[in-house]
Design a protein around this motif. Structure first.
Motif, PDB file in Angstrom:
ATOM      1  N   ILE A  26       0.837  -1.203   0.000  1.00  0.00           N
ATOM      2  CA  ILE A  26       0.000   0.000   0.000  1.00  0.00           C
ATOM      3  C   ILE A  26       0.871   1.252   0.000  1.00  0.00           C
ATOM      4  O   ILE A  26       0.610   2.207  -0.740  1.00  0.00           O
ATOM      5  N   GLY A  27       1.918   1.244   0.804  1.00  0.00           N
ATOM      6  CA  GLY A  27       2.833   2.384   0.860  1.00  0.00           C
ATOM      7  C   GLY A  27       3.483   2.663  -0.483  1.00  0.00           C
ATOM      8  O   GLY A  27       3.623   3.818  -0.891  1.00  0.00           O
ATOM      9  N   ALA A  28       3.867   1.602  -1.185  1.00  0.00           N
ATOM     10  CA  ALA A  28       4.468   1.772  -2.514  1.00  0.00           C
ATOM     11  C   ALA A  28       3.475   2.394  -3.482  1.00  0.00           C
ATOM     12  O   ALA A  28       3.833   3.265  -4.288  1.00  0.00           O
ATOM     13  N   GLY A  29       2.225   1.973  -3.404  1.00  0.00           N
ATOM     14  CA  GLY A  29       1.191   2.560  -4.261  1.00  0.00           C
ATOM     15  C   GLY A  29       0.954   4.024  -3.942  1.00  0.00           C
ATOM     16  O   GLY A  29       0.833   4.861  -4.837  1.00  0.00           O
ATOM     17  N   LEU A  30       0.900   4.348  -2.654  1.00  0.00           N
ATOM     18  CA  LEU A  30       0.709   5.738  -2.256  1.00  0.00           C
ATOM     19  C   LEU A  30       1.903   6.602  -2.664  1.00  0.00           C
ATOM     20  O   LEU A  30       1.732   7.745  -3.090  1.00  0.00           O
ATOM     21  N   GLU A  31       3.085   6.045  -2.564  1.00  0.00           N
ATOM     22  CA  GLU A  31       4.294   6.790  -2.925  1.00  0.00           C
ATOM     23  C   GLU A  31       4.312   7.139  -4.414  1.00  0.00           C
ATOM     24  O   GLU A  31       4.852   8.167  -4.815  1.00  0.00           O
ATOM     25  N   ARG A  32       3.697   6.304  -5.238  1.00  0.00           N
ATOM     26  CA  ARG A  32       3.644   6.569  -6.677  1.00  0.00           C
ATOM     27  C   ARG A  32       2.592   7.613  -7.035  1.00  0.00           C
ATOM     28  O   ARG A  32       2.428   7.953  -8.205  1.00  0.00           O
ATOM     29  N   ALA A  33       1.867   8.096  -6.025  1.00  0.00           N
ATOM     30  CA  ALA A  33       0.838   9.110  -6.260  1.00  0.00           C
ATOM     31  C   ALA A  33       1.131  10.337  -5.388  1.00  0.00           C
ATOM     32  O   ALA A  33       0.369  10.663  -4.479  1.00  0.00           O
ATOM     33  N   PRO A  34       2.246  11.045  -5.655  1.00  0.00           N
ATOM     34  CA  PRO A  34       2.656  12.145  -4.775  1.00  0.00           C
ATOM     35  C   PRO A  34       1.672  13.312  -4.725  1.00  0.00           C
ATOM     36  O   PRO A  34       1.666  14.068  -3.763  1.00  0.00           O
ATOM     37  N   ASP A  35       0.835  13.456  -5.739  1.00  0.00           N
ATOM     38  CA  ASP A  35      -0.126  14.556  -5.763  1.00  0.00           C
ATOM     39  C   ASP A  35      -1.484  14.169  -5.193  1.00  0.00           C
ATOM     40  O   ASP A  35      -2.428  14.957  -5.256  1.00  0.00           O
ATOM     41  N   LEU A  36      -1.588  12.981  -4.644  1.00  0.00           N
ATOM     42  CA  LEU A  36      -2.840  12.513  -4.055  1.00  0.00           C
ATOM     43  C   LEU A  36      -3.200  13.407  -2.868  1.00  0.00           C
ATOM     44  O   LEU A  36      -2.396  13.560  -1.949  1.00  0.00           O
ATOM     45  N   PRO A  37      -4.384  14.013  -2.870  1.00  0.00           N
ATOM     46  CA  PRO A  37      -4.745  14.943  -1.793  1.00  0.00           C
ATOM     47  C   PRO A  37      -5.287  14.222  -0.545  1.00  0.00           C
ATOM     48  O   PRO A  37      -6.283  14.632   0.037  1.00  0.00           O
ATOM     49  N   LEU A  38      -4.622  13.175  -0.145  1.00  0.00           N
ATOM     50  CA  LEU A  38      -5.077  12.372   0.987  1.00  0.00           C
ATOM     51  C   LEU A  38      -4.932  13.170   2.283  1.00  0.00           C
ATOM     52  O   LEU A  38      -3.845  13.604   2.633  1.00  0.00           O
TER      53      LEU A  38
END
Length: 86
Positions: A26-38
């Motif tokens: 999950i962390g790897a997936g989130l890291e590939r989306a740096p502009d994700l406004p989470l």
């Protein structure tokens, strides 16, 4: 998936039987989306240890929108807390 999403504000994975291996993915997936406004990431009540949190750290360091992170009721030690706030 996570990388394709552009408006994900909250991710709730409480009581999801997450362990270090799954959180690493999950962390790897989130890291590939740096502009994700989470803004909120809930990981409460899983089986995540310091190792899993360590894998999430690159995302935490790069993300500028995260306001709430709940990792309570996991297997973290003081080291995990230090990793999160580093």
């Amino acid at each position: 998936g996570l990388v394709a999403s552009t408006n994900l504000a909250s991710l709730v994975l409480e009581n999801s039987e997450l362990d270090d291996e799954k959180l690493t993915i999950i962390g790897a997936g989130l890291e590939r989306a740096p502009d994700l406004p989470l803004k909120k990431l809930y990981l409460r009540s899983n089986q995540v240890s310091d190792q899993g949190v360590s894998a999430l750290c690159p995302f935490l360091q790069a993300n500028t929108s995260l306001e709430k992170l709940d990792v309570s009721r996991n297997l973290l030690t003081c080291l995990g807390g230090v990793l999160i706030f580093s």
